[in-house]
Design an enzyme around this catalytic site. Structure first.
Site, mmCIF file in Angstrom:
data_model
loop_
_atom_site.group_PDB
_atom_site.id
_atom_site.type_symbol
_atom_site.label_atom_id
_atom_site.label_comp_id
_atom_site.label_asym_id
_atom_site.label_seq_id
_atom_site.Cartn_x
_atom_site.Cartn_y
_atom_site.Cartn_z
ATOM 1 N N SER A 113 0.814 -1.218 0.000
ATOM 2 C CA SER A 113 0.000 0.000 0.000
ATOM 3 C C SER A 113 0.847 1.267 0.000
ATOM 4 C CB SER A 113 -0.959 -0.045 1.181
ATOM 5 O OG SER A 113 -1.839 1.020 1.136
ATOM 6 N N HIS A 114 0.712 2.052 1.054
ATOM 7 C CA HIS A 114 1.376 3.353 1.121
ATOM 8 C C HIS A 114 2.768 3.250 1.731
ATOM 9 C CE1 HIS A 114 -0.820 2.183 4.607
ATOM 10 N NE2 HIS A 114 0.043 2.858 5.339
ATOM 11 N N ASP A 277 -2.593 6.566 -3.345
ATOM 12 C CA ASP A 277 -1.435 5.946 -2.695
ATOM 13 C C ASP A 277 -0.758 4.892 -3.565
ATOM 14 O OD1 ASP A 277 -3.407 3.988 -2.514
ATOM 15 O OD2 ASP A 277 -2.535 3.153 -0.684
ATOM 16 N N ASP A 279 -0.909 1.639 -3.977
ATOM 17 C CA ASP A 279 -1.696 0.647 -4.719
ATOM 18 C C ASP A 279 -3.038 1.182 -5.182
ATOM 19 O OD1 ASP A 279 -2.534 0.784 -2.065
ATOM 20 O OD2 ASP A 279 -3.313 -1.263 -2.096
ATOM 21 N N ASP A 281 -5.680 2.544 -3.663
ATOM 22 C CA ASP A 281 -6.966 2.426 -2.973
ATOM 23 C C ASP A 281 -7.255 3.593 -2.031
ATOM 24 O OD1 ASP A 281 -5.120 1.686 -1.085
ATOM 25 O OD2 ASP A 281 -6.072 -0.218 -0.546
ATOM 26 N N ARG A 282 -6.264 4.429 -1.770
ATOM 27 C CA ARG A 282 -6.514 5.586 -0.899
ATOM 28 C C ARG A 282 -6.689 6.850 -1.724
ATOM 29 N NH1 ARG A 282 -2.897 5.218 4.579
ATOM 30 N NH2 ARG A 282 -3.551 3.113 5.134
ATOM 31 N N LYS A 376 -11.413 -0.460 -0.953
ATOM 32 C CA LYS A 376 -11.529 0.987 -1.054
ATOM 33 C C LYS A 376 -10.953 1.393 -2.397
ATOM 34 C CE LYS A 376 -7.511 1.651 1.963
ATOM 35 N NZ LYS A 376 -7.399 0.655 3.028
HETATM 36 C C1 G1P Z 1 -3.972 1.216 8.206
HETATM 37 C C2 G1P Z 1 -5.189 2.083 8.376
HETATM 38 C C3 G1P Z 1 -6.445 1.296 8.084
HETATM 39 C C4 G1P Z 1 -6.349 0.702 6.683
HETATM 40 C C5 G1P Z 1 -5.060 -0.086 6.538
HETATM 41 C C6 G1P Z 1 -4.860 -0.569 5.108
HETATM 42 O O1 G1P Z 1 -4.027 0.121 9.106
HETATM 43 O O2 G1P Z 1 -5.249 2.626 9.676
HETATM 44 O O3 G1P Z 1 -7.559 2.132 8.192
HETATM 45 O O4 G1P Z 1 -7.443 -0.141 6.428
HETATM 46 O O5 G1P Z 1 -3.947 0.724 6.884
HETATM 47 O O6 G1P Z 1 -4.805 0.474 4.195
HETATM 48 P P1 G1P Z 1 -3.243 0.103 10.508
HETATM 49 O O7 G1P Z 1 -1.792 0.356 10.212
HETATM 50 O O8 G1P Z 1 -3.812 1.219 11.320
HETATM 51 O O9 G1P Z 1 -3.531 -1.258 11.090
HETATM 52 ZN ZN ZN Z 2 -3.356 1.334 -0.282
#
Ligand code: G1P
Ligand code: ZN
Length: 543
Positions: A113-114, A277, A279, A281-282, A376
């Site tokens: 992801s990010h 982000d 991937d 999804d954000r 998302k």
């Molecule tokens: C974080 C975000 C959560 C999101 C997840 C994946 O998880 O807080 O809302 O679904 O990334 O993108 P966390 O690191 O808090 O467990």
């Molecule tokens: Zn992501």
């Protein structure tokens, strides 16, 4: 070509977190590490014969190698067909879309992801089920159990597949189909939103800046926003997915997308700014001089859902993660629908959407989406806002302020303490948990605690229970302090502190957020002995 059985031994710590298994690239590069986890996936899924699987990732370092390994293992496990995005690219929402559209059995998403990429960065692997959404906990726990009992894995010794040519090849008996990563997704977006209205908006000189942060949403945003919607070339910036995201941190928030914020605060700011982000999804939505909080964005989308053709019939319900602000609850109330409160992580929304209980879902962590897929969806949120701006003929600022005037403003912020010593973080949470029973009914500063607990969620569809999902201290006026530990970090522990205060009076809607929350911030520190226990004077990131 033949299928090999390779002896292996278990690796500790292959338990998927909030969103799949995320580790440092170097950990994934250990011989057998990826293979073991993929073997555990296939063991959990059972016989694969006749099934279609979708495979793709966000293009980060190790993406291509991982895909080659997964394809050779899928063939060894009797998967009939694999759909792979060209270049190994598929955004997380696109994987969800392709699984659903092609009736696939599931999908494997390669992404952290990010989290930063590159050889020193992070890598991740996540399994999505038939509905297109992340595997629920009972499946990820079964995968973890399987990782701990492995003695071998199965893999074809076939050579690498050319990931860059559209078309079909084979590994053993399995067909590998390289697909256009954007086409199915773009077609879905065109059905949900009023593309004509958005085209007219751009044709009238409306200016936008979409920052793809050198990550996967670039090709999607370019094809849709510039290609299909006619925005001028250059509207989408940083649109080449790079293996290390250009050295940046591809997380669309005011801290990591500082360049976009600077543009939106500048003298020649465009009308609308957005970012996505790693991937895809954000999303972050930005007006001139105003970054819209994700919680507000969810509430605003819900309040205006019917402007988009895909939602013209109205919405059945909203779902938000527990730490997400209660702004959407007020909209749900006015619409006479339910707002569900789930644990953090998109996987908890799947059942609600499958049962048609929730149309829109959102998290404070810059995640918004709907039942069109089961992830998302960053670009979806951006296209929703474009549709809204086109339909209303108002600016982002006007829309947000009118929303606050009607529903009140939920001041909201998240403070992250990253890479904290894990035992200090655990100790803090344990001490806090022990204090909870004594807190209810007590005054804290000018507030009074009405409820203090560790959030437990019972899924209304399948009755499954998730415990220890975050410590909530809820005040009598609805203000909240929430603590939880991140389930996506790869270094030490990350403490997330979420703060929320409601303000009904429009005369008080223009305060600085941290100022508006200052008393709650001080209370959180003293209740949790945050600074004392972590040795940190201030958060690593404030969003
Ligand atoms: C974080 C975000 C959560 C999101 C997840 C994946 O998880 O807080 O809302 O679904 O990334 O993108 P966390 O690191 O808090 O467990
Ligand atoms: Zn992501």
């Amino acid at each position: 070509m033949s299928i090999q059985t390779v002896p292996t031994t278990p690796f500790a710590g292959q338990r998927p977190g909030t969103s799949g298994l995320r580790k440092k690239v170097t950990e994934f590069q250990q011989p057998g590490y990826l293979e073991n986890f993929v073997e555990a996936i296939f063991l959990t899924l059972g016989e694969g014969r006749g099934r279609t699987l979708v495979v793709g990732g966000d293009g980060r370092f190790f993406n291509r190698e991982a895909i080659q390994t997964i394809l050779r293992m899928a063939a060894a496990h009797g998967v009939a067909r694999c759909l792979v995005g060209r270049g190994g690219i598929l955004s997380t929402p696109a994987v969800s879309c392709v699984i659903r559209k092609h009736g696939a059995f599931g999908g494997i998403v390669l992404s952290a992801s990010h989290n930063p990429g590159g050889p020193e960065g992070d890598f991740g692997i996540k399994y999505n089920i038939e509905n297109g959404g992340p595997a629920p906990e009972k499946i990820t726990e079964a995968m973890f159990a399987n990782t701990q009992a492995l003695v071998s894995y199965h893999i074809s010794d076939a050579g690498p597949v050319d990931l860059d040519q559209l078309g079909t090849t084979r590994i053993e008996d399995m067909v590998v189909e390289i697909i256009d990563p954007v086409a199915d997704y773009a077609e879905l977006m065109a059905r949900l939103f009023d593309f004509n209205a958005i085209r007219t908006l751009f044709a009238g000189g409306f200016r936008m800046r979409f920052d793809a942060m050198h990550a996967v949403s670039g090709p999607y945003a370019k094809a849709i926003i510039e290609g299909m919607l006619g925005a001028p070339a250059g509207t989408v910036v940083n649109c080449e997915p790079l293996e290390d995201f250009g050295g940046g941190h591809p997380d669309p928030n005011p801290v990591n997308a500082a360049d976009l914020i600077a543009h939106m605060n500048g003298p020649d700011a465009p009308d609308f700014g957005a970012a996505s982000d790693g991937d895809g999804d954000r999303n972050m939505i930005v007006g001139r001089g105003l970054a819209v909080t994700p919680s507000d964005s969810l509430a605003i989308i819900a309040a205006n859902a019917t402007v988009a053709p895909g939602y013209a019939g109205g919405i059945t319900g909203i779902a938000r993660s527990m730490p997400t602000s209660q702004a959407a609850d007020r909209v749900a109330e006015s619409l006479g629908i339910t707002c569900f409160e789930t644990p953090t992580g998109w996987k908890y929304f799947g059942n609600l959407m499958d049962a048609n209980l929730a149309t829109l879902c959102g998290e404070e962590s810059y995640g918004t989406g709907s039942h069109h897929i089961r992830e998302k969806d960053g670009l979806w949120a951006v296209l929703f806002w474009l549709n809204l701006l086109a339909a209303r003929g108002k600016s982002v600022n006007e829309i947000v302020r009118e929303h606050w005037a009607r529903f009140g403003r939920n001041y909201y912020s998240r403070h992250d303490y990253e890479a904290v010593d894990a035992s200090a973080a655990d100790g803090m949470m344990a001490a806090l948990r022990a204090r909870l029973p004594a807190l209810a009914g007590q005054p804290l500063g000018s507030f009074r605690v009405s409820l203090a607990d560790d959030f437990v969620y019972t899924d209304p569809v399948d009755g499954s229970v998730a415990t220890r999902q975050g410590i909530r201290i809820i005040m009598a006026d609805g203000s909240r302090i929430v603590f939880r530990l991140s389930g996506t970090g790869t270094e030490g522990a990350t403490i997330r502190l979420y703060l929320e205060r409601y303000e009904a009076d429009p005369a008080h809607h223009e305060l600085d957020t941290q100022q508006a929350l200052s008393e709650l911030i001080a209370i959180a520190d003293s209740v949790a002995e945050l600074r004392q226990r972590t040795g940190r004077e201030s958060p690593t990131v404030i969003t």
